[in-house]
Scaffold this motif. Structure first.
Motif, mmCIF file in Angstrom:
data_model
loop_
_atom_site.group_PDB
_atom_site.id
_atom_site.type_symbol
_atom_site.label_atom_id
_atom_site.label_comp_id
_atom_site.label_asym_id
_atom_site.label_seq_id
_atom_site.Cartn_x
_atom_site.Cartn_y
_atom_site.Cartn_z
ATOM 1 N N TYR A 351 13.022 -54.596 -61.961
ATOM 2 C CA TYR A 351 12.827 -53.154 -62.068
ATOM 3 C C TYR A 351 14.009 -52.515 -62.790
ATOM 4 C CZ TYR A 351 8.885 -53.508 -58.900
ATOM 5 O OH TYR A 351 7.689 -53.834 -58.342
ATOM 6 N N HIS A 352 13.708 -51.466 -63.499
ATOM 7 C CA HIS A 352 14.712 -50.808 -64.329
ATOM 8 C C HIS A 352 15.071 -49.434 -63.772
ATOM 9 C CE1 HIS A 352 16.811 -49.439 -67.912
ATOM 10 N NE2 HIS A 352 16.053 -48.360 -67.917
ATOM 11 N N MET A 353 16.373 -49.181 -63.669
ATOM 12 C CA MET A 353 16.847 -47.839 -63.346
ATOM 13 C C MET A 353 17.462 -47.248 -64.607
ATOM 14 S SD MET A 353 19.883 -46.500 -60.833
ATOM 15 C CE MET A 353 20.781 -45.016 -61.379
ATOM 16 N N PRO A 354 17.052 -46.058 -65.004
ATOM 17 C CA PRO A 354 17.620 -45.464 -66.222
ATOM 18 C C PRO A 354 19.047 -44.997 -66.002
ATOM 19 C CG PRO A 354 16.190 -43.889 -65.136
ATOM 20 C CD PRO A 354 16.045 -45.182 -64.371
ATOM 21 N N GLY A 355 19.813 -44.949 -67.085
ATOM 22 C CA GLY A 355 21.154 -44.387 -67.034
ATOM 23 C C GLY A 355 21.113 -42.898 -67.309
ATOM 24 N N TYR A 356 22.136 -42.203 -66.842
ATOM 25 C CA TYR A 356 22.157 -40.751 -66.996
ATOM 26 C C TYR A 356 23.388 -40.263 -67.752
ATOM 27 C CZ TYR A 356 18.382 -41.000 -63.634
ATOM 28 O OH TYR A 356 17.192 -41.301 -63.023
ATOM 29 N N GLY A 357 24.073 -41.186 -68.414
ATOM 30 C CA GLY A 357 25.242 -40.788 -69.186
ATOM 31 C C GLY A 357 24.901 -39.860 -70.330
ATOM 32 N N TRP A 358 23.658 -39.931 -70.796
ATOM 33 C CA TRP A 358 23.241 -39.086 -71.921
ATOM 34 C C TRP A 358 23.042 -37.634 -71.521
ATOM 35 C CZ3 TRP A 358 18.530 -36.535 -71.699
ATOM 36 C CH2 TRP A 358 17.666 -36.921 -70.662
ATOM 37 N N THR A 359 22.809 -37.400 -70.230
ATOM 38 C CA THR A 359 22.499 -36.027 -69.798
ATOM 39 C C THR A 359 23.581 -35.387 -68.941
ATOM 40 O OG1 THR A 359 20.761 -34.670 -68.809
ATOM 41 C CG2 THR A 359 21.296 -36.715 -67.676
ATOM 42 N N MET A 360 24.535 -36.215 -68.443
ATOM 43 C CA MET A 360 25.614 -35.673 -67.613
ATOM 44 C C MET A 360 26.964 -36.012 -68.229
ATOM 45 S SD MET A 360 24.576 -36.096 -63.594
ATOM 46 C CE MET A 360 23.788 -37.702 -63.597
ATOM 47 N N ASP A 361 27.855 -35.038 -68.250
ATOM 48 C CA ASP A 361 29.191 -35.303 -68.782
ATOM 49 C C ASP A 361 30.045 -36.000 -67.724
ATOM 50 O OD1 ASP A 361 30.074 -33.339 -66.977
ATOM 51 O OD2 ASP A 361 30.247 -31.782 -68.522
ATOM 52 N N ASP A 362 31.283 -36.309 -68.083
ATOM 53 C CA ASP A 362 32.160 -37.082 -67.200
ATOM 54 C C ASP A 362 32.408 -36.370 -65.877
ATOM 55 O OD1 ASP A 362 32.297 -38.894 -69.263
ATOM 56 O OD2 ASP A 362 34.240 -38.190 -70.001
ATOM 57 N N GLU A 363 32.585 -35.057 -65.931
ATOM 58 C CA GLU A 363 32.871 -34.292 -64.720
ATOM 59 C C GLU A 363 31.688 -34.346 -63.753
ATOM 60 O OE1 GLU A 363 35.250 -32.559 -62.181
ATOM 61 O OE2 GLU A 363 35.939 -32.815 -64.265
ATOM 62 N N ARG A 364 30.483 -34.231 -64.282
ATOM 63 C CA ARG A 364 29.303 -34.255 -63.415
ATOM 64 C C ARG A 364 29.069 -35.650 -62.823
ATOM 65 N NH1 ARG A 364 24.262 -31.645 -66.392
ATOM 66 N NH2 ARG A 364 23.264 -32.272 -64.427
ATOM 67 N N ILE A 365 29.288 -36.668 -63.619
ATOM 68 C CA ILE A 365 29.141 -38.039 -63.093
ATOM 69 C C ILE A 365 30.155 -38.271 -61.985
ATOM 70 C CG2 ILE A 365 29.461 -40.483 -63.613
ATOM 71 C CD1 ILE A 365 26.864 -39.625 -64.694
ATOM 72 N N ALA A 366 31.399 -37.804 -62.181
ATOM 73 C CA ALA A 366 32.426 -37.964 -61.153
ATOM 74 C C ALA A 366 32.029 -37.224 -59.876
ATOM 75 C CB ALA A 366 33.775 -37.453 -61.665
ATOM 76 N N GLU A 367 31.475 -36.015 -60.020
ATOM 77 C CA GLU A 367 31.027 -35.269 -58.838
ATOM 78 C C GLU A 367 29.897 -35.991 -58.117
ATOM 79 O OE1 GLU A 367 30.341 -31.104 -58.822
ATOM 80 O OE2 GLU A 367 31.726 -30.717 -60.475
ATOM 81 N N LEU A 368 28.987 -36.605 -58.882
ATOM 82 C CA LEU A 368 27.890 -37.335 -58.268
ATOM 83 C C LEU A 368 28.410 -38.562 -57.521
ATOM 84 C CD1 LEU A 368 24.928 -37.900 -57.749
ATOM 85 C CD2 LEU A 368 24.765 -38.918 -60.040
ATOM 86 N N VAL A 369 29.344 -39.293 -58.143
ATOM 87 C CA VAL A 369 29.935 -40.458 -57.478
ATOM 88 C C VAL A 369 30.609 -40.050 -56.177
ATOM 89 C CG1 VAL A 369 31.786 -42.183 -57.636
ATOM 90 C CG2 VAL A 369 30.216 -41.856 -59.557
ATOM 91 N N ASN A 370 31.402 -39.002 -56.228
ATOM 92 C CA ASN A 370 32.098 -38.548 -55.021
ATOM 93 C C ASN A 370 31.122 -38.085 -53.946
ATOM 94 O OD1 ASN A 370 34.675 -39.100 -55.989
ATOM 95 N ND2 ASN A 370 34.837 -37.116 -57.012
ATOM 96 N N THR A 371 30.020 -37.509 -54.356
ATOM 97 C CA THR A 371 29.000 -37.098 -53.385
ATOM 98 C C THR A 371 28.356 -38.319 -52.735
ATOM 99 O OG1 THR A 371 28.570 -35.020 -54.544
ATOM 100 C CG2 THR A 371 26.818 -35.860 -53.119
ATOM 101 N N LEU A 372 28.054 -39.330 -53.535
ATOM 102 C CA LEU A 372 27.498 -40.568 -52.978
ATOM 103 C C LEU A 372 28.475 -41.204 -51.993
ATOM 104 C CD1 LEU A 372 26.014 -42.252 -56.196
ATOM 105 C CD2 LEU A 372 24.789 -40.946 -54.460
#
Length: 398
Positions: A351-372
């Motif tokens: 199964y494939h999970m898509p990446g979201y680097g194309w739609t979220m910048d570094d700050e948003r990815i960092a916020e998502l990681v910290n939330t997880l």
């Protein structure tokens, strides 16, 4: 169906041959234990003909042709010469192999296993006249004679010795993990000489986790995984609450899915018996932000659930997930930025999970990681946008 659950056409096509099991010879089984195909096959139409590149700090090393072709492969090797290259890293013509080839682990293999492997490669593999690629390591670093000193300092070519007082199953697991499986090549930290810092369970650093080609091979010692979870992950690439992606997915696709149930149980018995080393917090604790929660709801919750528990045996749970909570966020960042695919195994499609680097910048990815890392009882370390940027740039250089 959700994009994250969509089965790619390429995965389906690749999965079909994996579903057809066949009786393996003893030598082919040893080749599966040693994961020979994953490194020595760059094109599926040219099995074991080499050409796959492996980046090192000093340049790229390419796997060689190990078909029985007499010009470019190993067709002229005698059994003693084959055993010497497997255990000592010395080729038939006398040149020394870079330890990217895990002869440091294969040295522990028994004479019987190496003889079976030799006969399989010589008699069952199709010879392919495909020339080997030279490494792109620049002079003078490409000179091979210093490897004699490296071996003298770091290489132990002794056979595996069963540990007294341990069960036959435990010792079989130790033999497979330390030898043919060469698990330490990825999961054990490296020293200044790029050597594995430990080769057996006698040192607590063995299998305690290490960075690898932009991913993080996690600590696999002790109670971090249950026996059944380890067996399931090695055989199918997923367990009740976990799933595998990245370089380990290739190991499962080409190698561990073919292990016997007895060998899988032995590996799980050995690994879960190793002493856990307490983790030490190295940074500030992560916290869940409003932005991270919003992005989780938008991009992640459909598959992983609002409670982060995923879907048993399909979508991994994010609760107490080792990839989510690892001190080194490389694997988690790769999955979020670039996506991931689970292994293709017999009876289980990838199964494939898509990446979201194309739609979220570094700050948003960092916020998502910290939330997880701070949700559902998780207590992980905080990361900053700079770590996301570095990971994004690392992938771009590959």
């Amino acid at each position: 169906m959700s994009r994250a659950l969509s089965l790619t056409a390429s995965a389906l096509l690749l999965a079909l041959p994996a579903l057809a099991a066949h009786a393996m010879s003893a030598g082919e089984y040893v080749a599966k234990l040693g994961d020979c195909a994953a490194c020595h096959t760059s094109e599926t139409s040219k099995p074991l003909a080499g050409g796959k590149g492996f980046p090192t700090p000093i340049g790229t090393v390419f796997a060689t042709n190990i078909t029985p072709d007499k010009t470019h492969g190993i067709g002229n090797y005698s059994l003693p010469e084959f055993i010497k290259v497997m255990r000592e890293g010395v080729a038939r013509d006398g040149h020394r192999l870079y330890p990217a080839m895990p002869y440091t682990a294969y040295a522990k293999m028994s004479d019987k296993d190496l003889e079976d492997l030799y006969h399989y490669l010589m008699k069952e593999v199709q010879p392919l006249a495909i020339a080997n690629k030279e490494s792109d390591i620049p002079w003078p670093l490409n000179m091979r004679w210093p490897l004699m000193g490296w071996n003298w300092i770091y290489h132990d070519d002794s056979r595996f010795t069963p540990v007294a007082g341990k069960s036959e199953e435990w010792n079989r697991g130790a033999y497979l993990v330390q030898g043919a499986g060469h698990c330490g090549s990825c999961h054990t930290p490296r020293g200044l000489g790029m050597q594995e810092k430990a080769l057996t369970e006698a040192d607590p650093v063995y299998l305690s986790g290490a960075a690898l080609d932009g991913w993080y091979a996690p600590d696999i010692r002790g109670s971090r995984y249950s026996k059944q979870a380890l067996i399931d992950l090695l055989k199918t690439g997923r367990s009740q609450h976990q799933a595998v992606a990245g370089p380990m997915a290739e190991v499962i696709t080409h190698s561990s899915q073919y292990f016997s149930d007895a060998d899988l149980a032995s590996i799980a018995t050995y690994l879960t018996d190793l002493k856990d080393e307490p983790s030490v917090a190295k940074g500030a604790r992560a916290y869940a932000s409003a932005g991270g929660k919003a992005d989780y709801a938008m991009y992640c919750s459909t598959c992983h659930g609002v409670d982060g528990k995923g879907n048993d045996h399909v979508i991994p749970s994010l609760v107490n997930n080792r990839t989510v909570l690892a001190d080194d966020p490389a694997s988690l960042l790769n999955v979020l930025l670039h996506g991931a695919e689970t292994p293709i195994t017999r009876g289980h499609l990838g199964y494939h999970m898509p990446g979201y680097g194309w739609t979220m910048d570094d700050e948003r990815i960092a916020e998502l990681v910290n939330t997880l890392r701070a949700s559902w009882g998780n207590e992980g370390q905080a990361i900053k946008a700079a770590a996301v940027k570095a990971q994004r740039e690392l992938h771009g250089k590959e």
